[in-house]
Write an enzyme that holds these catalytic residues in place. Structure first.
Site, mmCIF file in Angstrom:
data_model
loop_
_atom_site.group_PDB
_atom_site.id
_atom_site.type_symbol
_atom_site.label_atom_id
_atom_site.label_comp_id
_atom_site.label_asym_id
_atom_site.label_seq_id
_atom_site.Cartn_x
_atom_site.Cartn_y
_atom_site.Cartn_z
ATOM 1 N NE ARG A 73 -3.927 1.903 2.458
ATOM 2 C CZ ARG A 73 -4.046 2.635 3.559
ATOM 3 N NH1 ARG A 73 -3.305 2.350 4.629
ATOM 4 N NH2 ARG A 73 -4.903 3.629 3.618
ATOM 5 C CG HIS A 77 -1.408 5.300 -0.278
ATOM 6 N ND1 HIS A 77 -2.243 6.029 0.545
ATOM 7 C CD2 HIS A 77 -2.119 4.214 -0.665
ATOM 8 C CE1 HIS A 77 -3.410 5.402 0.656
ATOM 9 N NE2 HIS A 77 -3.347 4.295 -0.058
ATOM 10 C CG ASN A 105 -1.161 8.809 2.767
ATOM 11 O OD1 ASN A 105 -1.598 7.847 2.131
ATOM 12 N ND2 ASN A 105 -0.685 9.900 2.178
ATOM 13 C CG HIS A 202 -7.835 -4.276 -1.387
ATOM 14 N ND1 HIS A 202 -8.917 -3.487 -1.704
ATOM 15 C CD2 HIS A 202 -6.835 -3.400 -1.057
ATOM 16 C CE1 HIS A 202 -8.594 -2.205 -1.573
ATOM 17 N NE2 HIS A 202 -7.332 -2.130 -1.187
#
Length: 325
Positions: A73, A77, A105, A202
Site C-alpha cells: 500500500r 500511495h 495515509n 487487497h
C-alpha cells in the site's frame, strides 16, 4: 509445527525457482532498461542493495506478517502522488504538512522497514541508493514473501523534494465505482485489467470501519446479508475497527476475487468490480485462475513501480528517507 515446516519449505522452493528464472534471464537476455531505469543500476555501485532490502523485509514480516500489506500500500500511495519518488516518506515540518499526515495515509505502516534498509545500505554504500528504489523493492519482496509472484523491477529512481498534504486528494477513494476507478487509473496509463489486478492486492490486509460503514446504512443488494452482519459487528467496536479483506489476510492468493463473487467485498470500490459488466469477467477469471491473476498483477505492479519516476537532476538521493538533504 508441520504446517509451519511446509510453509517454510514452499518458500524455499519458490526462492530456488526464482533463482533459476533469473539465471535463465541472464543467459537468454532480459529487458534491462525501462523509462530511463536499469536492471543493473546498482551492480557496480552497491551490489548488495537488493539483498539488504530483502533481508529487512523478511525479518520484519517474520515478526509481523501483517506488514506485507502495508509495504504494498505504501508503494501505491507513493507512486500515485508525484510519481514513485518516496514523497510518502518525508516527515512534516513546521512550514509544511506532508503526505504521510493526510487522513488517507494515517493508517500506512512499514516506515520502520524502509528506515532499517536505508540505514544498512548507507553503511555499505553511502549516498548511492534512493529511498524511492527501496520502497519499490520492499513492495516487491513483500508480495513474494506473502506467497505472491516474484517480479523484477529496474532501478535508478531519484527521491523527490515535494510532499504536500493537499496532493493526496488525488488518491482514489474507497467509495469510487468501477467506471470512476477506470477513469482515475486510466489517466495514469492503466487499463481496466490493471485496475482489477491491482485491486487484488487487497488479498492482503484489512480495512477500517470508517471506510465501509456507509454501506451498512442503506439497503445494498450487492452485499451478502450474512456478511453485512459481520461488517456491522466489526463496526460496533468503532471507526478504527478492522475487517480483513478476505479469509486469508496474510496470504497472497486469489481469495479476494472469490469473496467478490460471494458478494463479500469489504469496500464499495471492491464489490463494484464484480457488479459492473465491464470488469466482472476479469474478476471471474482471476477467481478461477490464480496463475492468471499472478501474471497480470506482476505486470501491473511493474507499471505502477515505473510511474512518473524522477531521474537525475529531477530529484536527489536522500541520506535520510524522512527528510530532504
Amino acid at each position: 509445527m508441520l504446517t509451519r515446516f511446509k510453509k517454510q519449505n514452499n518458500k524455499m522452493v519458490r526462492a530456488n525457482i526464482v533463482s533459476m528464472v533469473l539465471l535463465m534471464h541472464a543467459i537468454v537476455g532480459f529487458p534491462f532498461h525501462a523509462r530511463g531505469l536499469s536492471m543493473t543500476y546498482y551492480m557496480m555501485s552497491c551490489p548488495f542493495a537488493e539483498q539488504i532490502v530483502k533481508n529487512s523485509v523478511n525479518n520484519a514480516l517474520q515478526a509481523d506478517p501483517t506488514l506485507a500489506a502495508g509495504l504494498i500500500r505504501m508503494l501505491f500511495h507513493d507512486c500515485f502522488i508525484e510519481g514513485c519518488d518516496a514523497s510518502i516518506l518525508l516527515d512534516s515540518t513546521k512550514d509544511n504538512t506532508a503526505e504521510k499526515d493526510s487522513p488517507a495515509n494515517l493508517s500506512l505502516r512499514g516506515y520502520e522497514i524502509i528506515d532499517d534498509a536505508k540505514e544498512k545500505i548507507e553503511n555499505r554504500c553511502p549516498g548511492v541508493v534512493s529511498c524511492a528504489d527501496i520502497v519499490a523493492m520492499a513492495a516487491r519482496d513483500a508480495v513474494f514473501w506473502a506467497g505472491g509472484p516474484y517480479y523484477d523491477i529496474p532501478k535508478g529512481r531519484f527521491d523527490g523534494k515535494r510532499s504536500k498534504i493537499e496532493d493526496t486528494r488525488n488518491l482514489p477513494s474507497p467509495f469510487l465505482n468501477a467506471s470512476q476507478l477506470i477513469q482515475t487509473f486510466g489517466q495514469r496509463g492503466f487499463t481496466p485489467q490493471d485496475v482489477v489486478a491491482l485491486s487484488g492486492a487487497h488479498t492482503l490486509g484489512v480495512a477500517r470501519c470508517s471506510s465501509f460503514k456507509a454501506r451498512l446504512t442503506v439497503p445494498d443488494s450487492s452485499l451478502d446479508s450474512t456478511f453485512a452482519n459481520t461488517l456491522s459487528k466489526t463496526c460496533s467496536a468503532g471507526d478504527n475497527a478492522e475487517q480483513p479483506f478476505d479469509a486469508t489476510r496474510n496470504d497472497f492468493d486469489n481469495a479476494y476475487f472469490n469473496a467478490l463473487q460471494m458478494k463479500s467485498g469489504v469496500l464499495f470500490s471492491d464489490q463494484t468490480l464484480f457488479n459492473t459488466p465491464r470488469t466482472r469477467n476479469l474478476v471471474n477469471g482471476y477467481a478461477l485462475n490464480q496463475a492468471k491473476f499472478f501474471f497480470d498483477f506482476q505486470q501491473a505492479m511493474r507499471k505502477m513501480s515505473n510511474l512518473d519516476v524522477k531521474l537525475g537532476s529531477q530529484g536527489e538521493v536522500r541520506q535520510n528517507c524522512r527528510s530532504i538533504n
